[in-house]
Design an enzyme around this catalytic site. Structure first.
Site, PDB file in Angstrom:
ATOM      1  N   HIS A  53     -31.241 -32.191 -34.389  1.00 36.78           N
ATOM      2  CA  HIS A  53     -30.377 -31.466 -33.861  1.00 36.78           C
ATOM      3  C   HIS A  53     -31.050 -30.653 -33.249  1.00 36.78           C
ATOM      4  CE1 HIS A  53     -26.016 -32.868 -36.728  1.00 36.78           C
ATOM      5  NE2 HIS A  53     -27.180 -34.025 -36.541  1.00 36.78           N
ATOM      6  N   GLU A  55     -30.196 -27.334 -33.179  1.00 40.17           N
ATOM      7  CA  GLU A  55     -30.290 -25.253 -33.929  1.00 40.17           C
ATOM      8  C   GLU A  55     -31.360 -25.867 -34.737  1.00 40.17           C
ATOM      9  OE1 GLU A  55     -27.417 -27.802 -33.493  1.00 40.17           O
ATOM     10  OE2 GLU A  55     -25.264 -27.035 -34.087  1.00 40.17           O
ATOM     11  N   CYS A  83     -22.302 -27.707 -36.954  1.00 36.98           N
ATOM     12  CA  CYS A  83     -22.237 -29.191 -38.340  1.00 36.98           C
ATOM     13  C   CYS A  83     -22.436 -28.100 -39.590  1.00 36.98           C
ATOM     14  CB  CYS A  83     -23.150 -30.134 -38.027  1.00 36.98           C
ATOM     15  SG  CYS A  83     -24.402 -30.465 -38.523  1.00 36.98           S
ATOM     16  N   CYS A  86     -26.961 -27.471 -39.988  1.00 31.54           N
ATOM     17  CA  CYS A  86     -26.618 -26.344 -39.065  1.00 31.54           C
ATOM     18  C   CYS A  86     -27.079 -25.336 -39.398  1.00 31.54           C
ATOM     19  CB  CYS A  86     -26.377 -27.140 -37.620  1.00 31.54           C
ATOM     20  SG  CYS A  86     -27.857 -28.424 -36.985  1.00 31.54           S
TER      21      CYS A  86
END
Length: 152
Positions: A53, A55, A83, A86
């Site tokens: 992801h 992040e 999410c 993260c």
């Protein structure tokens, strides 16, 4: 964009670039001492890695640049509410402030879903600021998924 010194715009650029690569268009930048030290867009498809992801990648790159796994004093700008995975990485990295664009009622883990930072097992809670460039962040995602539905 005065309220973010252009940092959210940099995250939006990363989101657009991710979308152009066929990735879900989410972008993130890590800011330390007033400068961007890392940036990333989603790369889950390219890397065949569900943890890639924006992040997570930005945090990894920032830690490498700074030379420390703890990013105390760093701020993260991301286009979508993180999410749970993260949110945990942000906490473990000791990110000082989290700025995010659009809320994610279905998959978010900060102000929606499990609300990770409100859990008693969360050891570090960043300051959270939501709604930064919210409309543009949401539109990038809407356009991406609309275009995919129309091309199927």
């Amino acid at each position: 964009m005065a309220e973010t010194n252009g940092f959210m715009e940099a995250a939006l650029e990363e989101a657009r670039a991710a979308g152009d690569r066929g990735e879900v268009p989410i972008g993130a930048v890590v800011v330390h001492d007033g400068s961007i030290v890392a940036r990333a867009g989603n790369e889950t498809r390219a890397l065949h890695d569900i943890t890639a992801h924006a992040e997570i990648l930005a945090i990894r790159r920032a830690a490498k640049t700074i030379g420390d796994e703890r990013l105390s004093g760093a701020d993260l700008y991301v286009t979508l509410e993180p999410c749970t995975m993260c949110a945990a990485a942000i906490s473990f990295a000791r990110i000082r402030r989290l700025y995010y664009g659009a809320e994610d009622p279905k998959g978010g883990g900060v102000d929606n879903g499990v609300r990770f930072y409100r859990q008693p097992t969360c050891h570090h809670v960043p300051e959270v600021y939501s709604g930064i460039a919210e409309t543009e962040s949401a539109e990038i995602l809407r356009s991406f998924f609309r275009d995919r539905r129309e091309s199927d």
